[in-house]
Design a protein around this motif. Structure first.
Motif, PDB file in Angstrom:
ATOM      1  N   LYS A   1       0.845  -1.185   0.000  1.00  0.00           N
ATOM      2  CA  LYS A   1       0.000   0.000   0.000  1.00  0.00           C
ATOM      3  C   LYS A   1       0.884   1.239   0.000  1.00  0.00           C
ATOM      4  O   LYS A   1       1.861   1.326   0.723  1.00  0.00           O
ATOM      5  N   GLY A   2       0.551   2.223  -0.831  1.00  0.00           N
ATOM      6  CA  GLY A   2       1.342   3.436  -0.872  1.00  0.00           C
ATOM      7  C   GLY A   2       2.576   3.325  -1.712  1.00  0.00           C
ATOM      8  O   GLY A   2       3.435   4.201  -1.658  1.00  0.00           O
ATOM      9  N   GLY A   3       2.716   2.244  -2.496  1.00  0.00           N
ATOM     10  CA  GLY A   3       3.850   2.119  -3.388  1.00  0.00           C
ATOM     11  C   GLY A   3       5.043   1.406  -2.806  1.00  0.00           C
ATOM     12  O   GLY A   3       6.037   1.229  -3.507  1.00  0.00           O
ATOM     13  N   LEU A   4       5.003   0.945  -1.559  1.00  0.00           N
ATOM     14  CA  LEU A   4       6.137   0.247  -0.958  1.00  0.00           C
ATOM     15  C   LEU A   4       6.128  -1.202  -1.413  1.00  0.00           C
ATOM     16  O   LEU A   4       5.177  -1.945  -1.168  1.00  0.00           O
ATOM     17  N   THR A   5       7.190  -1.610  -2.067  1.00  0.00           N
ATOM     18  CA  THR A   5       7.308  -2.979  -2.567  1.00  0.00           C
ATOM     19  C   THR A   5       8.216  -3.795  -1.662  1.00  0.00           C
ATOM     20  O   THR A   5       8.889  -3.267  -0.769  1.00  0.00           O
ATOM     21  N   LEU A   6       8.216  -5.095  -1.921  1.00  0.00           N
ATOM     22  CA  LEU A   6       9.051  -5.988  -1.114  1.00  0.00           C
ATOM     23  C   LEU A   6      10.526  -5.681  -1.305  1.00  0.00           C
ATOM     24  O   LEU A   6      11.307  -5.687  -0.348  1.00  0.00           O
ATOM     25  N   ALA A   7      10.954  -5.418  -2.526  1.00  0.00           N
ATOM     26  CA  ALA A   7      12.362  -5.117  -2.783  1.00  0.00           C
ATOM     27  C   ALA A   7      12.789  -3.830  -2.079  1.00  0.00           C
ATOM     28  O   ALA A   7      13.898  -3.754  -1.534  1.00  0.00           O
ATOM     29  N   GLN A 144       4.706  -5.001   7.343  1.00  0.00           N
ATOM     30  CA  GLN A 144       4.606  -6.136   6.445  1.00  0.00           C
ATOM     31  C   GLN A 144       4.196  -5.677   5.052  1.00  0.00           C
ATOM     32  O   GLN A 144       3.447  -4.708   4.895  1.00  0.00           O
ATOM     33  N   VAL A 145       4.710  -6.384   4.067  1.00  0.00           N
ATOM     34  CA  VAL A 145       4.417  -6.105   2.666  1.00  0.00           C
ATOM     35  C   VAL A 145       4.028  -7.421   2.006  1.00  0.00           C
ATOM     36  O   VAL A 145       4.712  -8.446   2.183  1.00  0.00           O
ATOM     37  N   ALA A 146       2.928  -7.395   1.245  1.00  0.00           N
ATOM     38  CA  ALA A 146       2.444  -8.600   0.578  1.00  0.00           C
ATOM     39  C   ALA A 146       3.464  -9.096  -0.444  1.00  0.00           C
ATOM     40  O   ALA A 146       4.177  -8.318  -1.083  1.00  0.00           O
ATOM     41  N   ARG A 169      -6.714 -12.538   7.139  1.00  0.00           N
ATOM     42  CA  ARG A 169      -7.738 -11.824   6.385  1.00  0.00           C
ATOM     43  C   ARG A 169      -7.470 -11.871   4.882  1.00  0.00           C
ATOM     44  O   ARG A 169      -8.338 -12.173   4.080  1.00  0.00           O
ATOM     45  N   LYS A 170      -6.230 -11.583   4.493  1.00  0.00           N
ATOM     46  CA  LYS A 170      -5.899 -11.533   3.075  1.00  0.00           C
ATOM     47  C   LYS A 170      -5.566 -12.899   2.498  1.00  0.00           C
ATOM     48  O   LYS A 170      -5.571 -13.063   1.275  1.00  0.00           O
ATOM     49  N   LYS A 171      -5.251 -13.877   3.357  1.00  0.00           N
ATOM     50  CA  LYS A 171      -4.907 -15.221   2.919  1.00  0.00           C
ATOM     51  C   LYS A 171      -3.688 -15.225   2.000  1.00  0.00           C
ATOM     52  O   LYS A 171      -3.555 -16.065   1.118  1.00  0.00           O
ATOM     53  N   THR A 172      -2.780 -14.285   2.211  1.00  0.00           N
ATOM     54  CA  THR A 172      -1.566 -14.202   1.406  1.00  0.00           C
ATOM     55  C   THR A 172      -0.370 -14.017   2.314  1.00  0.00           C
ATOM     56  O   THR A 172      -0.471 -13.392   3.378  1.00  0.00           O
ATOM     57  N   PRO A 173       0.805 -14.546   1.942  1.00  0.00           N
ATOM     58  CA  PRO A 173       2.005 -14.346   2.754  1.00  0.00           C
ATOM     59  C   PRO A 173       2.548 -12.935   2.592  1.00  0.00           C
ATOM     60  O   PRO A 173       2.402 -12.305   1.540  1.00  0.00           O
ATOM     61  N   SER A 174       3.171 -12.450   3.655  1.00  0.00           N
ATOM     62  CA  SER A 174       3.744 -11.103   3.652  1.00  0.00           C
ATOM     63  C   SER A 174       5.125 -11.142   4.295  1.00  0.00           C
ATOM     64  O   SER A 174       5.376 -11.933   5.213  1.00  0.00           O
ATOM     65  N   LEU A 175       6.011 -10.286   3.803  1.00  0.00           N
ATOM     66  CA  LEU A 175       7.334 -10.134   4.387  1.00  0.00           C
ATOM     67  C   LEU A 175       7.248  -9.168   5.559  1.00  0.00           C
ATOM     68  O   LEU A 175       6.728  -8.054   5.428  1.00  0.00           O
ATOM     69  N   ASN A 188       6.532 -22.347  23.695  1.00  0.00           N
ATOM     70  CA  ASN A 188       5.772 -21.790  24.820  1.00  0.00           C
ATOM     71  C   ASN A 188       6.152 -20.314  24.946  1.00  0.00           C
ATOM     72  O   ASN A 188       6.761 -19.887  25.934  1.00  0.00           O
ATOM     73  N   ALA A 189       5.800 -19.525  23.938  1.00  0.00           N
ATOM     74  CA  ALA A 189       6.242 -18.136  23.846  1.00  0.00           C
ATOM     75  C   ALA A 189       5.609 -17.281  24.930  1.00  0.00           C
ATOM     76  O   ALA A 189       4.517 -17.570  25.441  1.00  0.00           O
ATOM     77  N   ASN A 190       6.313 -16.202  25.290  1.00  0.00           N
ATOM     78  CA  ASN A 190       5.800 -15.262  26.289  1.00  0.00           C
ATOM     79  C   ASN A 190       5.168 -14.037  25.664  1.00  0.00           C
ATOM     80  O   ASN A 190       4.772 -13.115  26.367  1.00  0.00           O
ATOM     81  N   ALA A 191       5.072 -13.980  24.323  1.00  0.00           N
ATOM     82  CA  ALA A 191       4.449 -12.850  23.631  1.00  0.00           C
ATOM     83  C   ALA A 191       3.814 -13.357  22.349  1.00  0.00           C
ATOM     84  O   ALA A 191       4.005 -14.509  21.945  1.00  0.00           O
ATOM     85  N   LYS A 192       3.057 -12.472  21.691  1.00  0.00           N
ATOM     86  CA  LYS A 192       2.390 -12.836  20.453  1.00  0.00           C
ATOM     87  C   LYS A 192       2.388 -11.639  19.505  1.00  0.00           C
ATOM     88  O   LYS A 192       2.427 -10.486  19.925  1.00  0.00           O
ATOM     89  N   LEU A 193       2.330 -11.937  18.211  1.00  0.00           N
ATOM     90  CA  LEU A 193       2.284 -10.916  17.169  1.00  0.00           C
ATOM     91  C   LEU A 193       0.833 -10.599  16.819  1.00  0.00           C
ATOM     92  O   LEU A 193       0.005 -11.503  16.662  1.00  0.00           O
ATOM     93  N   THR A 194       0.553  -9.320  16.686  1.00  0.00           N
ATOM     94  CA  THR A 194      -0.774  -8.870  16.259  1.00  0.00           C
ATOM     95  C   THR A 194      -0.602  -7.754  15.247  1.00  0.00           C
ATOM     96  O   THR A 194       0.436  -7.073  15.207  1.00  0.00           O
ATOM     97  N   THR A 195      -1.639  -7.557  14.449  1.00  0.00           N
ATOM     98  CA  THR A 195      -1.599  -6.512  13.437  1.00  0.00           C
ATOM     99  C   THR A 195      -2.139  -5.204  14.002  1.00  0.00           C
ATOM    100  O   THR A 195      -2.981  -5.189  14.904  1.00  0.00           O
ATOM    101  N   THR A 196      -1.636  -4.122  13.464  1.00  0.00           N
ATOM    102  CA  THR A 196      -2.112  -2.799  13.829  1.00  0.00           C
ATOM    103  C   THR A 196      -2.153  -1.945  12.570  1.00  0.00           C
ATOM    104  O   THR A 196      -1.128  -1.792  11.879  1.00  0.00           O
ATOM    105  N   GLY A 197      -3.306  -1.411  12.246  1.00  0.00           N
ATOM    106  CA  GLY A 197      -3.440  -0.637  11.030  1.00  0.00           C
ATOM    107  C   GLY A 197      -3.468  -1.533   9.811  1.00  0.00           C
ATOM    108  O   GLY A 197      -3.788  -2.727   9.862  1.00  0.00           O
ATOM    109  N   ALA A 198      -3.111  -0.941   8.672  1.00  0.00           N
ATOM    110  CA  ALA A 198      -3.161  -1.682   7.409  1.00  0.00           C
ATOM    111  C   ALA A 198      -1.988  -2.632   7.258  1.00  0.00           C
ATOM    112  O   ALA A 198      -2.157  -3.793   6.875  1.00  0.00           O
ATOM    113  N   ASN A 199      -0.767  -2.176   7.569  1.00  0.00           N
ATOM    114  CA  ASN A 199       0.432  -2.981   7.363  1.00  0.00           C
ATOM    115  C   ASN A 199       1.310  -3.068   8.605  1.00  0.00           C
ATOM    116  O   ASN A 199       2.424  -3.603   8.523  1.00  0.00           O
TER     117      ASN A 199
END
Length: 580
Positions: A1-7, A144-146, A169-175, A188-199
Motif C-alpha cells: 500500500k502506498g507504493g512500498l514494494t518488497l524489494a 509487512q508487505v504482501a 484476512r488476506k490469505k496471502t504471505p507477507s514479508l 511456549n512463547a511469552n508474547a504474540k504478534l498482532t496486526t495494527t493498522g493496514a500494514n
C-alpha cells in the motif's frame, strides 16, 4: 500500500540495520535480506553512536535524531537516490522504528544467541525492564508487505533469515521486517504478534516477563518441519524434544513417513493458516511410482538392469545397511529366512588381495555346487548360499565364470565338479592317512610333493597395512541397548571448546552481578570485566546493564558517558586468581 514494494522494504531494512545496529558498538553482524549486500564506507560508528547518545538517550528527541542521521554520508547517499517523495517517507518511517529502540524507556534491547547454531550468533530480543501480562511491548514493532508467488519462491531458494507471516484476512504471505523481526520462536512463547493498522505489526506479552528474559513469539505449528520436529527453542531444550530429542533412525523415519502418507492419502491439506510463516511442503508425485510413497530419501535399488528368470535364480533376502557414525566403512548383513541356515555372515568391502588369499586358504570362500537329476540348484525362498554371497562381492579378478547353460546343470562327461582348494587338501590328507591335520601356523602342505614345508611369508605394502587383511567388519560407535543418541545436548552452546579458535581464547564470566553471563574472549591476555552486551550498554547509556536512566531525583549514581574513561579489565589482584 502506498507504493512500498518488497524489494524496497528489504533494501531499506538492510541499510538501517547496518547503520543503527551493526555500527553501534555491536559485536556481531545482523543477517541481511540481500545476499550481495555490502556495508557502506560512509557509515562511521562514532558518528552514529554520538547522535543516538545525545539526541535519543539524553534529549529523547526522535525527530531531531532522525534528521541528523539522514545527514550521515552513507545514509544520505542512499536517501537521495530514492525516486519519489513517497519512497522517502517510507524510508523515514522505517528509520524511526529503529531509532526508537534506543530510548531510555525502551523495555528491550537487541542481543544475540548461538542456541540454534553453535558457530553462529543470531539476533534475539532481551528485556531490560519487567513487562506485565497483556501489555504492548513498546517500540517492538514492524511492517509487512504482501508477497507474490515468484518473490516467495525466490526467498525460499536463497534460504535467508526472513520473517514471513500469513495474514488470516488476506490469505496471502507477507514479508515482515522491523525491530520485531528479531524476536525468535518458542513453542511456549511469552508474547504474540498482532496486526495494527493496514500494514503494521506489534507484540503483546501473554504473561509477565522478567528482566533479562528473551522475548519470544510463536511462528507456527509447522514452521520448523512437520509439527516443528526440528525446533531448537528453549522449551524444547528443557523437555528434550524435537530438535533436542533422540535421533530417529532412517528405517524408523521411513516407516513413520510411510504410515503418515497412507493415513493422509486421498485427503487435502487445509490452507490459509493464521500463524506466522505457515509454509507447507506438498509431496511431489514421481512418474513411474504408484504404490510406493515418496520420501526425502530413496532407498538404493540393488536389482540389476535385466530381470532374471525366477525359476533359475535363487531369491535374495533383503540387505540391511547399518550406518557407522565414523563413516569408516559400510557393513552389510545378509539375513537368511531359514531357521536351519547358517547365521548371518558379515563381510567388509574393504579387503586387500592378501586378505582374499588368506580367506581362500582358510576355506572361508569355499563354494559347494550341488548336482541333482532335475537340474535345479536352489529353491526359491531357500537359504542364501555361500556362492551367492561370493558373487555379490566378487570382482572381475576374483569372480568364477560358470557355464553359460546355467548353474546346476549336469557336468559334462569326463569332467568332475569344481572343488575348492580346501576340499582338495582334505581329500589329500584322507588319502595319505597321516596326522597332518594339526599343522602349526608356521608350516604348510606342499601339494606336489605331499610334504610339510615352511609357510612362505608374503610381504605387505604400506597401502595394504593401512587397509588391513582381516575380513571382519569395522565395529560401529552407535549406542547399544539401553542408551539413547541425541543430536544436541542441553547447553552444548555454552562453555564448549569448539568456539575457542585461538590459543589464547577462553570462556570468561561477566563480572556484572545482574548479568553473570559466560562469553568467549579471544586473545585473552588480560581478562575483560564485562561481556560484550554489558560493554555496549555502558557505552550508550553510561550505566551498568540494565539501567538506562536515573531512577529518581535522589539517584546519586555517577553517569559516565565517555566510555574511554572506563577500565574494561579486571584488576591485577583478581587477574592472578583467574584460571587460564
Amino acid at each position: 500500500k502506498g507504493g512500498l514494494t518488497l524489494a524496497q522494504l528489504a533494501s531499506h531494512d538492510d541499510l538501517i540495520t547496518d547503520a543503527l545496529v551493526d555500527q553501534v558498538y555491536f559485536w556481531a553482524r545482523i543477517r541481511k535480506n540481500r545476499a550481495r549486500y555490502s556495508s557502506s564506507r560512509g557509515l562511521n560508528e562514532d558518528t552514529i553512536a554520538k547522535v543516538l547518545q545525545d539526541k535519543v538517550v539524553l534529549a529523547e528527541d526522535i525527530p531531531t535524531a532522525t534528521a541528523d542521521l539522514l545527514e550521515v554520508p552513507g545514509i544520505k547517499k542512499y536517501y537521495n537516490r530514492l525516486a519519489t517523495p513517497a519512497d522517502r517517507e517510507h524510508f523515514q518511517r522505517h528509520l524511526r522504528k529503529y531509532v526508537s529502540i534506543y530510548m531510555p524507556d525502551c523495555p528491550f534491547e537487541v542481543n544475540t544467541t548461538n542456541r540454534y547454531d553453535i558457530s553462529m550468533q543470531e539476533a534475539s530480543v532481551t528485556t531490560t525492564k519487567a513487562i506485565k501480562k497483556n501489555h504492548e511491548i513498546k517500540y517492538l514493532t514492524g511492517i509487512q508487505v504482501a508477497m507474490t508467488k515468484e518473490e516467495e519462491d525466490t526467498l525460499d531458494l536463497n534460504r535467508t533469515d526472513f520473517s514471513i507471516v500469513m495474514s488470516s484476512r488476506k490469505k496471502t504471505p507477507s514479508l515482515f521486517l522491523g525491530p520485531a523481526r528479531f524476536a525468535n520462536h518458542d513453542c511456549n512463547a511469552n508474547a504474540k504478534l498482532t496486526t495494527t493498522g493496514a500494514n503494521g505489526m506489534k507484540v503483546i506479552a501473554v504473561r509477565d516477563i522478567a528482566v533479562g528474559e528473551e522475548i519470544t513469539v510463536t511462528y507456527g505449528e509447522d514452521y520448523f518441519g512437520d509439527d516443528n520436529c526440528e525446533c531448537l527453542c528453549r522449551t524444547c531444550e528443557k523437555y528434550r524434544r524435537n530438535g533436542w530429542g533422540p535421533v530417529v533412525k532412517d528405517e524408523e523415519k521411513d516407516e513413520e513417513e510411510g504410515d503418515k502418507d497412507e493415513e493422509t492419502k486421498g485427503k487435502t491439506r487445509s490452507k490459509g493458516k493464521s500463524n506466522v510463516a505457515a509454509r507447507e511442503a506438498t509431496p511431489a508425485s514421481v512418474e513411474g511410482e504408484t504404490d510406493s510413497p515418496y520420501g526425502f530419501r530413496k532407498k538404493r535399488n540393488i536389482s540389476s538392469s535385466t530381470t532374471p528368470d525366477p525359476a533359475s535364480t535363487p531369491s535374495i533376502p533383503k540387505i540391511k545397511t547399518e550406518r557407522s557414525a565414523s563413516n569408516l566403512s559400510t557393513v552389510m548383513y545378509a539375513e537368511s529366512t531359514d531357521a536351519e541356515a547358517d547365521p548371518a555372515i558379515p563381510f567388509n568391502f574393504v579387503a586387500s588381495r592378501v586378505g582374499r588369499r588368506k580367506s581362500l586358504r582358510r576355506g572361508l570362500l569355499s563354494s559347494k555346487t550341488s548336482v541333482s537329476d532335475t537340474g535345479s540348484s536352489s529353491t526359491p525362498g531357500g537359504p542364501l548360499s555361500a556362492s551367492v554371497l561370493r558373487s555379490r562381492r566378487s570382482t572381475a579378478a576374483t569372480s568364477i565364470e560358470m557355464d553359460s547353460k546355467g548353474v546346476g546343470s549336469a557336468p559334462k562327461r569326463g569332467l568332475r565338479p569344481w572343488k575348492s582348494l580346501a576340499d582338495l587338501k582334505e581329500e589329500r590328507l584322507r588319502e595319505t592317512d597321516s596326522d597332518l591335520s594339526d599343522l602349526d601356523s608356521r608350516f604348510d602342505l606342499d601339494d606336489t610333493t605331499s610334504s610339510v614345508i615352511e609357510r612362505r611369508r608374503v610381504p605387505r605394502t604400506r597401502s595394504q597395512s593401512k587397509l588391513g587383511s582381516s575380513p571382519s567388519p569395522i565395529p560401529t560407535i552407535e549406542p547399544g541397548d539401553g542408551s539413547t543418541a541425541y543430536s544436541r545436548q542441553p547447553n552444548d552452546y555454552t562453555l564448549t571448546p569448539a568456539l575457542l579458535s585461538t590459543p589464547y581464547s577462553r570462556w570468561v564470566v561477566c563480572r556484572n552481578e545482574a548479568c553473570c553471563a559466560n562469553f568467549v574472549q579471544h586473545e585473552a591476555y588480560l581478562t575483560r570485566a564485562n561481556c560484550p552486551r554489558c560493554e555496549r550498554h555502558s557505552k550508550l547509556y553510561g550505566y551498568a546493564w540494565p539501567k538506562t536512566a536515573k531512577v529518581s531525583k535522589h539517584d546519586t549514581e555517577e553517569r559516565v558517558l565517555d566510555h574511554r574513561e572506563i577500565h574494561r579489565f579486571i584488576w591485577p589482584d583478581e587477574e592472578k586468581l583467574e584460571k587460564r
